[in-house]
Structures are given as C-alpha cells and as structure tokens.
Write an enzyme that holds these catalytic residues in place. Structure first.
Site, PDB file in Angstrom:
ATOM      1  N   PRO A  24     -35.774  19.993 -35.288  1.00 48.32           N
ATOM      2  CA  PRO A  24     -36.974  20.018 -36.278  1.00 48.32           C
ATOM      3  C   PRO A  24     -37.064  18.725 -37.220  1.00 48.32           C
ATOM      4  O   PRO A  24     -35.790  18.157 -37.397  1.00 48.32           O
ATOM      5  CB  PRO A  24     -36.279  21.154 -37.183  1.00 48.32           C
ATOM      6  CG  PRO A  24     -34.842  21.514 -36.836  1.00 48.32           C
ATOM      7  CD  PRO A  24     -34.771  20.901 -35.567  1.00 48.32           C
ATOM      8  N   THR A  26     -39.253  16.843 -40.368  1.00 52.88           N
ATOM      9  CA  THR A  26     -40.396  16.856 -41.408  1.00 52.88           C
ATOM     10  C   THR A  26     -41.089  15.803 -41.283  1.00 52.88           C
ATOM     11  O   THR A  26     -40.779  14.391 -41.064  1.00 52.88           O
ATOM     12  CB  THR A  26     -39.673  17.109 -42.906  1.00 52.88           C
ATOM     13  OG1 THR A  26     -39.106  18.332 -42.536  1.00 52.88           O
ATOM     14  CG2 THR A  26     -40.915  16.966 -44.042  1.00 52.88           C
ATOM     15  N   HIS A 175     -34.169  28.664 -40.840  1.00 51.71           N
ATOM     16  CA  HIS A 175     -33.500  27.388 -41.576  1.00 51.71           C
ATOM     17  C   HIS A 175     -32.449  27.662 -42.677  1.00 51.71           C
ATOM     18  O   HIS A 175     -32.805  27.908 -43.711  1.00 51.71           O
ATOM     19  CB  HIS A 175     -34.565  26.290 -42.063  1.00 51.71           C
ATOM     20  CG  HIS A 175     -33.856  24.963 -42.329  1.00 51.71           C
ATOM     21  ND1 HIS A 175     -32.650  24.539 -42.012  1.00 51.71           N
ATOM     22  CD2 HIS A 175     -34.658  23.727 -42.720  1.00 51.71           C
ATOM     23  CE1 HIS A 175     -32.358  23.318 -42.411  1.00 51.71           C
ATOM     24  NE2 HIS A 175     -33.568  22.821 -42.709  1.00 51.71           N
ATOM     25  N   ASN A 178     -28.956  22.617 -44.865  1.00 49.31           N
ATOM     26  CA  ASN A 178     -29.477  21.423 -45.546  1.00 49.31           C
ATOM     27  C   ASN A 178     -29.983  21.893 -47.027  1.00 49.31           C
ATOM     28  O   ASN A 178     -30.769  21.156 -47.734  1.00 49.31           O
ATOM     29  CB  ASN A 178     -30.687  20.860 -44.777  1.00 49.31           C
ATOM     30  CG  ASN A 178     -30.115  20.231 -43.473  1.00 49.31           C
ATOM     31  OD1 ASN A 178     -28.940  20.080 -43.143  1.00 49.31           O
ATOM     32  ND2 ASN A 178     -30.990  19.632 -42.796  1.00 49.31           N
ATOM     33  N   TYR A 180     -31.705  24.261 -48.224  1.00 48.27           N
ATOM     34  CA  TYR A 180     -32.624  25.136 -48.577  1.00 48.27           C
ATOM     35  C   TYR A 180     -32.483  26.527 -48.868  1.00 48.27           C
ATOM     36  O   TYR A 180     -31.128  26.704 -49.177  1.00 48.27           O
ATOM     37  CB  TYR A 180     -33.771  24.847 -47.443  1.00 48.27           C
ATOM     38  CG  TYR A 180     -34.144  23.393 -47.233  1.00 48.27           C
ATOM     39  CD1 TYR A 180     -34.874  22.647 -48.381  1.00 48.27           C
ATOM     40  CD2 TYR A 180     -33.658  22.568 -46.145  1.00 48.27           C
ATOM     41  CE1 TYR A 180     -35.076  21.502 -48.183  1.00 48.27           C
ATOM     42  CE2 TYR A 180     -34.101  21.445 -46.092  1.00 48.27           C
ATOM     43  CZ  TYR A 180     -34.797  20.600 -47.101  1.00 48.27           C
ATOM     44  OH  TYR A 180     -35.056  19.512 -47.092  1.00 48.27           O
ATOM     45  N   ASN A 235     -29.169  17.579 -49.972  1.00 51.81           N
ATOM     46  CA  ASN A 235     -29.609  18.517 -51.142  1.00 51.81           C
ATOM     47  C   ASN A 235     -28.380  19.100 -52.064  1.00 51.81           C
ATOM     48  O   ASN A 235     -28.478  20.026 -52.780  1.00 51.81           O
ATOM     49  CB  ASN A 235     -30.487  19.620 -50.697  1.00 51.81           C
ATOM     50  CG  ASN A 235     -31.929  19.060 -50.310  1.00 51.81           C
ATOM     51  OD1 ASN A 235     -32.476  18.057 -50.917  1.00 51.81           O
ATOM     52  ND2 ASN A 235     -32.262  19.663 -49.177  1.00 51.81           N
TER      53      ASN A 235
END
Length: 355
Positions: A24, A26, A175, A178, A180, A235
């Site tokens: 995946p 972005t 997901h 990372n 999220y 993040n």
C-alpha cells in the site's frame, strides 16, 4: 538463483500467479476523495503483481486525514473503485483495498465539514499535516472517543468491507500499523484510557480484534488481512515493555477469527528501529495463514527469505512507484528506475502514470 518469488500460491480461495505483493502506497490522487480514471490506469499497469494492496482508503469521513486520499463509504467511491478493480482484473491481477482510518493523524482542512478528528485519547500527534488550503498545519488535539464513537468506527470498518466487495475487490487489508487509528489503540503513546479500551494488553488489542470480527462477519475472514507495525515509530508511536506480549496476544485472537494474512511493516531499511527478529519469528510460527514480508526487499533477499520460509509473500513498495512493470524487471533481473520523491503526493500524472 532460486525463483520462488515467481511461483503461484493461494490466499484463502484466491489463486495468486506469483508471491509479489504491491505494498500500500499513499499517492494522494483521489480528487474529492473519489477514485478516478487516472488511478485506474495506475493500478492496472501494476497488475503483474500476484496481489495489489491499494493505498490507504478511509472507511469514514472522520478518517480522511490526508489531502486527496480515497474513501470507501459512499456510492460514488464504490463506483470509482469499481472502475479500478475492473481494470486490474481485466489485466489478470488480484486486488485488496487497505482500510485506513487516520484517527488523530489528521486536520479538519482535509475533512468534510461534518467530520471530526477522533482518537483513543485527547493527545495530539506531534508535527504537522499538509493541507491544500493552508499548507502545513499543526495536528490538532483530537476528541477522545466515547463508547458511541468506538461502536460507530467499528461499524464503519464493517460497512466499508461490504462496500469493498460491492466495488469488486478481492478482499480487505485492515491497516493496524504506522500510528493510524487501530494502532493508536494498540500503542500507549496515543492510548492512555482507563476503561475497557486501554491499559492492559487485553484492553488495548480490543479495538483491533472487534474491527476484525466485524469485518469478518460482513465479508468472511478469508477475505481479510491485517497490517501491523510492532516497534514502529511512524506518527510518534513508541515501544513499551509489553510490546512482544501484546502482538503475540493479538495474533492469537486473529487466528481464532481466521484472518487470511498478516502483513508486517519493517521500515528498518529506511532508518527506523529494527523490528525484533525474535518477535517476527514468533508471529511467523504462531500465525496459521499467510505471512507477508516487507521492508526494502530486492530479488535476492526476497527469494532467500521465501526459501527459508520466513514468509509466504513479499511486498515491494517504492520500486512499484517508478517501475509499473516491476515483476518482469525482477524476473529478468533488469535495472530499476528510481522514483521521484517530489511527486509522491502531488496531484496529476507526473510521477504517477508517466514512468
């Protein structure tokens, strides 16, 4: 050189023509958060992969944290994604959609007017977020989710999973990596709750488990994988003393649900901390279905790790950006084109469909 990477395999009931996964990525080309003709071309050109996993796609208006990322919660988005899946299938590929709710990694300028920035706890993500209207802006303090917010978010993942099948996807990747929303519940940097959704390992994995259960009820566990990032720092996630135990418990729960794959994020090739090799080995041994390797792989290392049975499939990320024919280039050991990082997240064809 062995050629295991190019051998067929199965993923649930799916037949994959090789063990190469497009990771995946972005790319921020979904104007109005709706997949478009340009995106159909981009994915169709990469259908040589055994499996494509799409860019992060929000199951909710509340999860549209970045500029120009796609969603999967309304009819227009379903129709847009149907164009993409039709193109990939006509080119002989298989495709899963990655459902990514950004949680606190967001900004209201990137969201619909009636959406809100939510997270397990009211702790802002450090750093800034790009907005098309005002440039870089600090991450706001999110609203701490109450029980109704949590129930709504779980339902949104299930609804988006149903819409994914309607849009022609072969399955869904949840997901949970990372930093999220799902990872925000797993990690103590973002989850400082004292109710049944925080604190203990059992409580911190609860959201991930309930999302997986709801998605499995909606479309069947054999159509669902999950991406995780133990020891990840993206993040502003942080490791704690219970990290190995947390992921071992999570894997046990995902086994009982029957998820079809686990996808491990390892950004150590880009300078991030190494994922514990011992934990990766434990997850590999414990998880009953397919295990997707990732993290700076080339042909030699991919074949070696497959032959050593460290995983079943190998995900390639950035090489797919600038090499739509990556599978054939790997097969022929041809030189790869380097991607232009200046066009990773910009709108339009440049750096997207012009390689």
């Amino acid at each position: 050189m062995t050629t295991t990477l190019f051998t067929p395999t199965t993923l649930g009931k799916l037949q994959l023509k090789n063990r190469i996964v497009m990771a995946p990525l972005t790319r921020s080309r979904a104007i109005g958060n709706v997949p478009n003709e340009l995106m159909e071309k981009y994915y169709r050109l990469r259908a040589g992969a055994g499996l494509i996993i799409t860019e992060g796609t929000s199951p909710s208006p509340n999860g549209l944290g970045y500029a120009r990322i796609p969603g999967l919660f309304n009819d227009a988005q379903v129709q847009g994604w149907r164009r993409v899946t039709d193109g990939v299938h006509q080119a002989g590929g298989k495709i899963f959609v990655q459902l990514m709710h950004t949680g606190r990694v967001s900004h209201p300028a990137n969201m619909p007017a009636d959406a809100k920035v939510i997270a397990p706890s009211a702790i802002a993500a450090p750093g800034e977020m790009w907005t098309d209207s005002n440039g870089l802006q600090p991450h706001p303090v999110p609203t701490a989710m109450n029980e109704a917010d949590i129930a709504q978010a779980i339902a949104e993942y299930a609804n988006a999973s149903t819409r994914a099948i309607e849009a022609g996807f072969d399955g869904v990747e949840l997901h949970a990596a990372n930093g999220y929303l799902i990872d925000q519940f797993l990690n103590t940097a973002s989850n400082q709750r004292t109710d049944r959704w925080g604190g203990s390992i059992e409580n911190r994995i609860r959201f991930a488990v309930e999302v997986a259960k709801a998605a499995a009820v909606a479309i069947g566990a054999d159509h669902i994988g999950m991406r995780i990032s133990p020891y990840g720092v993206f993040n502003s996630m942080t490791a704690d003393a219970e990290m190995d135990a947390l992921y071992e418990r999570l894997i046990a729960e995902l086994n009982s649900i029957g998820l079809v794959y686990i996808h491990i994020v390892d950004h150590s090739s880009q300078g991030a901390p190494e994922v514990s090799p011992a934990l990766k080995a434990k997850i590999r041994a414990a998880f009953k279905e397919k295990y997707i390797l990732s993290g700076g792989y080339d042909l030699t290392r991919a074949n070696a790790d497959l032959d050593l049975q460290r995983g079943d499939l190998v995900a390639f990320g950035r090489p797919f950006i600038s090499n739509p024919d990556l599978v054939e280039k790997l097969r022929n050991d041809s030189p790869l084109v380097s991607p232009d990082s200046n066009t990773f997240y910009t709108p339009g064809e440049k750096g997207y469909t012009d390689y």
